[in-house]
Design a protein around this motif. Sequence first.
Motif, PDB file in Angstrom:
ATOM      1  N   GLY A   1       0.827  -1.198   0.000  1.00  0.00           N
ATOM      2  CA  GLY A   1       0.000   0.000   0.000  1.00  0.00           C
ATOM      3  C   GLY A   1       0.860   1.245   0.000  1.00  0.00           C
ATOM      4  N   ILE A   2       0.519   2.183  -0.881  1.00  0.00           N
ATOM      5  CA  ILE A   2       1.256   3.447  -0.979  1.00  0.00           C
ATOM      6  C   ILE A   2       0.253   4.590  -0.888  1.00  0.00           C
ATOM      7  CG2 ILE A   2       2.793   4.874  -2.380  1.00  0.00           C
ATOM      8  CD1 ILE A   2       3.641   2.310  -3.852  1.00  0.00           C
ATOM      9  N   THR A   3       0.475   5.516   0.013  1.00  0.00           N
ATOM     10  CA  THR A   3      -0.388   6.684   0.147  1.00  0.00           C
ATOM     11  C   THR A   3       0.291   7.892  -0.495  1.00  0.00           C
ATOM     12  OG1 THR A   3      -1.320   5.859   2.217  1.00  0.00           O
ATOM     13  CG2 THR A   3      -1.575   8.212   1.765  1.00  0.00           C
ATOM     14  N   VAL A   4      -0.453   8.612  -1.329  1.00  0.00           N
ATOM     15  CA  VAL A   4       0.055   9.800  -2.012  1.00  0.00           C
ATOM     16  C   VAL A   4      -0.784  10.989  -1.595  1.00  0.00           C
ATOM     17  CG1 VAL A   4       0.403  10.919  -4.249  1.00  0.00           C
ATOM     18  CG2 VAL A   4       0.927   8.486  -3.979  1.00  0.00           C
ATOM     19  N   THR A   5      -0.147  11.975  -0.998  1.00  0.00           N
ATOM     20  CA  THR A   5      -0.854  13.188  -0.569  1.00  0.00           C
ATOM     21  C   THR A   5      -0.255  14.450  -1.177  1.00  0.00           C
ATOM     22  OG1 THR A   5       0.538  13.325   1.414  1.00  0.00           O
ATOM     23  CG2 THR A   5      -1.578  12.171   1.621  1.00  0.00           C
ATOM     24  N   HIS A   6       0.763  14.299  -2.025  1.00  0.00           N
ATOM     25  CA  HIS A   6       1.403  15.450  -2.666  1.00  0.00           C
ATOM     26  C   HIS A   6       1.763  15.052  -4.091  1.00  0.00           C
ATOM     27  CE1 HIS A   6       4.387  18.552  -3.633  1.00  0.00           C
ATOM     28  NE2 HIS A   6       3.825  19.266  -2.662  1.00  0.00           N
ATOM     29  N   PRO A   7       1.611  15.957  -5.067  1.00  0.00           N
ATOM     30  CA  PRO A   7       1.860  15.587  -6.464  1.00  0.00           C
ATOM     31  C   PRO A   7       3.277  15.083  -6.726  1.00  0.00           C
ATOM     32  CG  PRO A   7       1.497  17.966  -6.236  1.00  0.00           C
ATOM     33  CD  PRO A   7       1.076  17.336  -4.968  1.00  0.00           C
ATOM     34  N   ASP A   8       4.253  15.555  -5.973  1.00  0.00           N
ATOM     35  CA  ASP A   8       5.622  15.106  -6.190  1.00  0.00           C
ATOM     36  C   ASP A   8       5.824  13.639  -5.805  1.00  0.00           C
ATOM     37  OD1 ASP A   8       6.246  17.614  -7.084  1.00  0.00           O
ATOM     38  OD2 ASP A   8       7.181  18.288  -5.221  1.00  0.00           O
ATOM     39  N   GLN A   9       4.878  13.080  -5.072  1.00  0.00           N
ATOM     40  CA  GLN A   9       4.977  11.672  -4.683  1.00  0.00           C
ATOM     41  C   GLN A   9       4.431  10.727  -5.752  1.00  0.00           C
ATOM     42  OE1 GLN A   9       2.573  11.963  -1.148  1.00  0.00           O
ATOM     43  NE2 GLN A   9       4.346  12.233   0.207  1.00  0.00           N
ATOM     44  N   LEU A  10       3.732  11.285  -6.733  1.00  0.00           N
ATOM     45  CA  LEU A  10       3.035  10.440  -7.704  1.00  0.00           C
ATOM     46  C   LEU A  10       3.985   9.614  -8.563  1.00  0.00           C
ATOM     47  CD1 LEU A  10       0.003  12.373  -9.238  1.00  0.00           C
ATOM     48  CD2 LEU A  10       0.002  10.063  -8.276  1.00  0.00           C
ATOM     49  N   GLY A  11       4.954  10.281  -9.198  1.00  0.00           N
ATOM     50  CA  GLY A  11       5.889   9.571 -10.060  1.00  0.00           C
ATOM     51  C   GLY A  11       6.608   8.445  -9.332  1.00  0.00           C
ATOM     52  N   PRO A  12       7.233   8.731  -8.165  1.00  0.00           N
ATOM     53  CA  PRO A  12       7.880   7.650  -7.415  1.00  0.00           C
ATOM     54  C   PRO A  12       6.919   6.533  -7.017  1.00  0.00           C
ATOM     55  CG  PRO A  12       8.662   9.784  -6.639  1.00  0.00           C
ATOM     56  CD  PRO A  12       7.542  10.065  -7.601  1.00  0.00           C
ATOM     57  N   ALA A  13       5.663   6.875  -6.703  1.00  0.00           N
ATOM     58  CA  ALA A  13       4.692   5.835  -6.340  1.00  0.00           C
ATOM     59  C   ALA A  13       4.446   4.886  -7.511  1.00  0.00           C
ATOM     60  CB  ALA A  13       3.390   6.462  -5.880  1.00  0.00           C
ATOM     61  N   TRP A  14       4.271   5.440  -8.710  1.00  0.00           N
ATOM     62  CA  TRP A  14       4.088   4.595  -9.891  1.00  0.00           C
ATOM     63  C   TRP A  14       5.342   3.764 -10.154  1.00  0.00           C
ATOM     64  CZ3 TRP A  14      -0.243   3.079 -11.555  1.00  0.00           C
ATOM     65  CH2 TRP A  14      -1.368   3.917 -11.638  1.00  0.00           C
ATOM     66  N   ASP A  15       6.527   4.363  -9.975  1.00  0.00           N
ATOM     67  CA  ASP A  15       7.763   3.611 -10.192  1.00  0.00           C
ATOM     68  C   ASP A  15       7.835   2.395  -9.277  1.00  0.00           C
ATOM     69  OD1 ASP A  15       8.688   5.354 -12.167  1.00  0.00           O
ATOM     70  OD2 ASP A  15       9.745   6.630 -10.724  1.00  0.00           O
ATOM     71  N   VAL A  16       7.497   2.594  -8.010  1.00  0.00           N
ATOM     72  CA  VAL A  16       7.536   1.494  -7.043  1.00  0.00           C
ATOM     73  C   VAL A  16       6.497   0.427  -7.407  1.00  0.00           C
ATOM     74  CG1 VAL A  16       7.084   0.863  -4.637  1.00  0.00           C
ATOM     75  CG2 VAL A  16       8.468   2.882  -5.158  1.00  0.00           C
ATOM     76  N   ALA A  17       5.269   0.852  -7.694  1.00  0.00           N
ATOM     77  CA  ALA A  17       4.191  -0.097  -7.972  1.00  0.00           C
ATOM     78  C   ALA A  17       4.460  -0.905  -9.234  1.00  0.00           C
ATOM     79  CB  ALA A  17       2.863   0.641  -8.095  1.00  0.00           C
ATOM     80  N   LEU A  18       5.042  -0.258 -10.254  1.00  0.00           N
ATOM     81  CA  LEU A  18       5.279  -0.928 -11.527  1.00  0.00           C
ATOM     82  C   LEU A  18       6.547  -1.780 -11.528  1.00  0.00           C
ATOM     83  CD1 LEU A  18       4.166   1.919 -13.965  1.00  0.00           C
ATOM     84  CD2 LEU A  18       2.991  -0.250 -13.548  1.00  0.00           C
ATOM     85  N   SER A  19       7.252  -1.786 -10.412  1.00  0.00           N
ATOM     86  CA  SER A  19       8.412  -2.666 -10.284  1.00  0.00           C
ATOM     87  C   SER A  19       8.268  -3.601  -9.084  1.00  0.00           C
ATOM     88  CB  SER A  19       9.695  -1.842 -10.146  1.00  0.00           C
ATOM     89  OG  SER A  19       9.646  -1.020  -8.987  1.00  0.00           O
ATOM     90  N   ALA A  20       7.097  -3.598  -8.452  1.00  0.00           N
ATOM     91  CA  ALA A  20       6.898  -4.362  -7.219  1.00  0.00           C
ATOM     92  C   ALA A  20       6.755  -5.850  -7.511  1.00  0.00           C
ATOM     93  CB  ALA A  20       5.666  -3.851  -6.477  1.00  0.00           C
ATOM     94  N   SER A  21       7.064  -6.652  -6.511  1.00  0.00           N
ATOM     95  CA  SER A  21       6.940  -8.104  -6.610  1.00  0.00           C
ATOM     96  C   SER A  21       5.654  -8.594  -5.956  1.00  0.00           C
ATOM     97  CB  SER A  21       8.140  -8.776  -5.950  1.00  0.00           C
ATOM     98  OG  SER A  21       8.234  -8.398  -4.586  1.00  0.00           O
ATOM     99  N   VAL A  22       4.747  -7.666  -5.665  1.00  0.00           N
ATOM    100  CA  VAL A  22       3.475  -8.005  -5.029  1.00  0.00           C
ATOM    101  C   VAL A  22       2.429  -7.017  -5.539  1.00  0.00           C
ATOM    102  CG1 VAL A  22       3.919  -6.495  -3.040  1.00  0.00           C
ATOM    103  CG2 VAL A  22       2.363  -8.432  -2.786  1.00  0.00           C
TER     104      VAL A  22
END
Length: 593
Positions: A517-538
């Motif tokens: 689970g990743i919580t995003v509350t600021h626009p600058d967190q969006l890109g890194p959140a997608w990077d993590v999710a699209l490379s995650a093993s779960v």
Amino acid sequence: MTETVADHVLARLREWGVEQVFGYPGDGINGLVTAFGDAKNEPRFVQVRHEEMAALAAVGFAKFGARPGVCMATSGPGAIHLLNGLYDAKLDHVPVVAIVGQTARSAMGGSYQQEVDLQSLFKDVASEYLVEVNVPEQLPNALDRAMRTAIAQRAPTVVIIPADVQESPYIPPKHEFKHVPSSPPDHPRASVVPPTDELARAAEVLNAGRKVAMLIGQGARNAVTEVREVAELTGAGVAKALLGKDVLPDDLPYVTGSIGLLGTRPSYELMRDCDTLLIVGSNMPYAQFLPEFGQARAVQIDIDPRFIGLRYPTEVNLLGDAKSTLQRLIPLLERQDDRKWRERVESGVTRWWETVEHQALLEASPVNPMRVVHELSLRIPDNAIVTSDSGSAANWYARNLRMRGQMRGSLSGTLATMGAAVPYAIGAKHAFPGRPVIALAGDGAMQMNGLAELLTIARYQELWDDPRCVICVFHNNDLNQVTWELRAMGGGPKFEESQTLPDVSYADFATGIGLRGITVTHPDQLGPAWDVALSASVPTVIDVHCDPEVPPIPPHATFEQIKSMTEAVLKGDPNAWHLIKQGIKTKAQELLP
């Protein structure tokens, strides 16, 4: 060991190549459930959390795969729960087979527990084929015909099997009166093409055009090469109906994107200014987004005669499948050497994508929902499958997601039911366990059924070669699309009692059941959140706290219309000034150089 009717049903499904059945157990299908156990769970029984989700997962499987989806439910309440998903299949022309239990024959007509008149219940949604199996000899014909009809008519079919019949010994049909045999499972195909003289008439219309527009839908999916060739010859711009969003990639300079209420400005202008229209495999219902009646000469290609000439006064109607028909039409077309129209279309497309980017990067409180999909588009793998829910999430999917490569995408296009994105994603992962899948869902849809189906994802994730299944939640605590419809069409402010949602952390819920689970509350967190999710093993849930007041402004909206909506919200909308500010900023991006 004696083979039962239920055993034979599963054996026949295996012959049809069915590898999974989406369902939920109940005593009306105890015989079938027992058969799954005896067959070592082949095909696999995929246990969802609700029968509606079983039907929607089957729709998702069939939309993205090349085979029908199969779902199963018990009698009475289970059968009733299937209806919404089956109607989604019916309205979007998707092959789905539902196998449903029924009260034992000895109890029928006796007001027995869970006895429902299933013939009446399903007679509309399964109008192409609905059968109740009352004696073993009806199989395998009943099941085979349900499968063949679903494939041929691209429609849901239903097979009802009473509980006692499921447990009866299987008796094959005999070579005698009043018995109906069946043939081995197969998938016969044929090319349907219109006659030569009608093709010539269509070519005459298209060759005479100087400003040609094409509208393609999901029916053009098997004709990508041919659609591109026609567009090159005629100099046409190509707009895409929502269910055809993934037919052509958006990196082609003449593809204007989606059309309609959720469409783009270049698609709107393409239809507004063209003199000739070619519709291929689309039944897009919003006639107001097509050329004015009498403005354009029109040709339509469709495999189903029921939908020919339905939305626009077409001059030539070609009954045939898209690929075969276009292959025969192309040699008759003359190349349009004057490319001024094409250059104008391409210029509009370039400006639009610049506008969309500017709109997505506008400041909002806390996160601009357009930026969620904008950041995804920059990172999404070329072989990803994207599902979208109905509601405001569909706006951002339709306008901001740039299709490329082998990407696929869909949503509940005609029924527009809430809660389809997550079960669609489950169906897609079972159809293509080696491809990443992303679901774009509103928080209303997640609270309706998506949270429960995260449990299904957690349970079956080990089956997927590629573990990436990303559920992105537009978290704004608002039933946002209806809120905007109330403002824009109802002429009234937001009614908080019906529109405001209780707050919940979707990321924490995901973490609590073993997902990421990743919580995003600021626009600058969006890109890194997608990077993590699209490379995650779960499988991962991205919980994005979005601004509910970023308006989904249609491309045809004028400042006068925005002014009328502003007057409505000023009557008492709790966030009136903020939404007015966001609306003006968003619309202004279309006018800036």
